[in-house]
Design a protein around this motif. Sequence first.
Motif, PDB file in Angstrom:
ATOM      1  N   GLN A   1       0.848  -1.213   0.000  1.00 35.57           N
ATOM      2  CA  GLN A   1       0.000   0.000   0.000  1.00 35.57           C
ATOM      3  C   GLN A   1       0.874   1.250   0.000  1.00 35.57           C
ATOM      4  OE1 GLN A   1      -2.969  -0.140   3.134  1.00 35.57           O
ATOM      5  NE2 GLN A   1      -3.999  -1.915   2.237  1.00 35.57           N
ATOM      6  N   LEU A   2       1.928   1.233   0.809  1.00 40.71           N
ATOM      7  CA  LEU A   2       2.835   2.382   0.851  1.00 40.71           C
ATOM      8  C   LEU A   2       3.527   2.551  -0.512  1.00 40.71           C
ATOM      9  CD1 LEU A   2       4.153   4.610   2.518  1.00 40.71           C
ATOM     10  CD2 LEU A   2       5.800   2.929   3.371  1.00 40.71           C
TER      11      LEU A   2
ATOM     12  N   LEU B   1      -5.356  10.734 -12.756  1.00 41.68           N
ATOM     13  CA  LEU B   1      -5.725   9.408 -13.266  1.00 41.68           C
ATOM     14  C   LEU B   1      -4.552   8.796 -14.032  1.00 41.68           C
ATOM     15  CD1 LEU B   1      -9.391  10.129 -14.421  1.00 41.68           C
ATOM     16  CD2 LEU B   1      -8.684   8.866 -12.399  1.00 41.68           C
ATOM     17  N   GLU B   2      -3.810   9.651 -14.759  1.00 44.89           N
ATOM     18  CA  GLU B   2      -2.644   9.148 -15.488  1.00 44.89           C
ATOM     19  C   GLU B   2      -1.575   8.658 -14.511  1.00 44.89           C
ATOM     20  OE1 GLU B   2      -0.848  10.510 -19.520  1.00 44.89           O
ATOM     21  OE2 GLU B   2       0.097  11.754 -17.987  1.00 44.89           O
ATOM     22  N   ALA B   3      -1.376   9.412 -13.423  1.00 47.06           N
ATOM     23  CA  ALA B   3      -0.384   8.987 -12.420  1.00 47.06           C
ATOM     24  C   ALA B   3      -0.815   7.675 -11.765  1.00 47.06           C
ATOM     25  CB  ALA B   3      -0.193  10.078 -11.363  1.00 47.06           C
ATOM     26  N   ASP B   4      -2.128   7.486 -11.594  1.00 49.46           N
ATOM     27  CA  ASP B   4      -2.617   6.205 -11.063  1.00 49.46           C
ATOM     28  C   ASP B   4      -2.252   5.067 -12.013  1.00 49.46           C
ATOM     29  OD1 ASP B   4      -3.726   7.029  -8.677  1.00 49.46           O
ATOM     30  OD2 ASP B   4      -5.742   7.324  -9.488  1.00 49.46           O
TER      31      ASP B   4
ATOM     32  N   ARG C   1      -3.142  -4.796  -6.344  1.00 49.63           N
ATOM     33  CA  ARG C   1      -4.473  -4.811  -5.706  1.00 49.63           C
ATOM     34  C   ARG C   1      -4.487  -3.950  -4.447  1.00 49.63           C
ATOM     35  NH1 ARG C   1      -4.601 -11.059  -7.223  1.00 49.63           N
ATOM     36  NH2 ARG C   1      -2.455 -10.714  -6.598  1.00 49.63           N
ATOM     37  N   GLU C   2      -3.301  -3.771  -3.848  1.00 52.59           N
ATOM     38  CA  GLU C   2      -3.233  -2.981  -2.610  1.00 52.59           C
ATOM     39  C   GLU C   2      -3.438  -1.490  -2.874  1.00 52.59           C
ATOM     40  OE1 GLU C   2      -3.475  -4.066   0.284  1.00 52.59           O
ATOM     41  OE2 GLU C   2      -3.113  -6.200  -0.079  1.00 52.59           O
ATOM     42  N   ALA C   3      -3.213  -1.043  -4.118  1.00 52.92           N
ATOM     43  CA  ALA C   3      -3.480   0.369  -4.448  1.00 52.92           C
ATOM     44  C   ALA C   3      -4.973   0.639  -4.297  1.00 52.92           C
ATOM     45  CB  ALA C   3      -3.027   0.675  -5.875  1.00 52.92           C
TER      46      ALA C   3
ATOM     47  N   ILE D   1      -9.762   2.614  -1.028  1.00 51.66           N
ATOM     48  CA  ILE D   1     -11.035   2.317  -0.353  1.00 51.66           C
ATOM     49  C   ILE D   1     -10.939   2.679   1.125  1.00 51.66           C
ATOM     50  CG2 ILE D   1     -12.566   0.416   0.349  1.00 51.66           C
ATOM     51  CD1 ILE D   1     -11.833  -0.922  -2.389  1.00 51.66           C
ATOM     52  N   ARG D   2      -9.829   2.324   1.749  1.00 56.80           N
ATOM     53  CA  ARG D   2      -9.652   2.643   3.182  1.00 56.80           C
ATOM     54  C   ARG D   2      -9.602   4.156   3.399  1.00 56.80           C
ATOM     55  NH1 ARG D   2      -4.991   1.176   5.511  1.00 56.80           N
ATOM     56  NH2 ARG D   2      -5.932   1.504   7.536  1.00 56.80           N
ATOM     57  N   MET D   3      -8.963   4.864   2.474  1.00 56.82           N
ATOM     58  CA  MET D   3      -8.881   6.327   2.617  1.00 56.82           C
ATOM     59  C   MET D   3     -10.266   6.960   2.491  1.00 56.82           C
ATOM     60  SD  MET D   3      -5.390   7.431   0.750  1.00 56.82           S
ATOM     61  CE  MET D   3      -3.894   7.523   1.732  1.00 56.82           C
TER      62      MET D   3
END
Length: 282
Positions: free
Chosen positions: A128-129, A202-205, A220-222, A227-229
């Motif tokens: 995630q980090l 969105l491009e950076a994602d 998948r952790e992204a 979702i957690r945020m």
Amino acid sequence: MSRLRLSPQMLSCFSLAAVLLTASGCYNVPVTGRKAVAMVDEQDVKEKSLVEWEQMKRMHRLSRNQAQIRVVQQIGSRLSQTVFWDVPLADWEFVVFESPNMINAFALPGGKVGVFSGLIDFCENEDQLASVIAHEIAHVAAKHTHERFSQNMLLSPLNAATNVGVGIGIGGVGVSMPSVGRAAGSGVQSVTQAAFDRGKELEADEIGLNYMARAGYDPREALNLLIRMEENLAAQGVKGPPGWLANHPGFPERQIRINELLPAAIKIYESGGDSTTPIIIQ
Ligand SMILES: [Zn+2]
């Protein structure tokens, strides 16, 4: 017959525009392949980035948490090797700032990356980090700051030439309300001025997802982190990104897009990522 007369100020505008056009550079954004134009001097951007980097170091306490520093260095090492050919001139530096209320990170052109301790505390795992750091590095690889400068120059050449701040791509992933207040109140206003537009987020994602998978982190952790945020902000009574991030895409939009991109990223991750990227064994 009337003749167009140019004031000295207009003439200087035109000469500057001519210089800018001469110095223009087209490039393809890594991963997405989008054609983009940067009309700014690379060295100039790098120098301004270093000034902002030093300011950030003065404004925020450097972390002494060795475990947190180690994990950020490890992620930084893997990601910077993955992106080597996309950002060959970067002088990478990964620093942890002691700021428990800031759930965020940033990266400056030239390769200076800051991670706030609040983000490290918030993340459930290293993947995630890595997703946040990869997103921020993606802004650098795509030269989003260069594009922003170029747009500013076209809109207001004289102003842009004399009064350009690098602007930190902070707010890439999400922040808690207290951290927004602190950021705005601690002199990071250039952050808001240079906030990246929705398309670039969105491009950076998209680029970040590719980078993290290639570096061996589970993409998948992204999505799990976003979702957690969103849940975290909802628990504080906040719907979507706060006001000064209004030009950022909302969490649902980013989640939908990441969901679409996940199958390809998972394929890269499960195939072992970059064969050229040495994986550091922890
Ligand atoms: Zn971002």
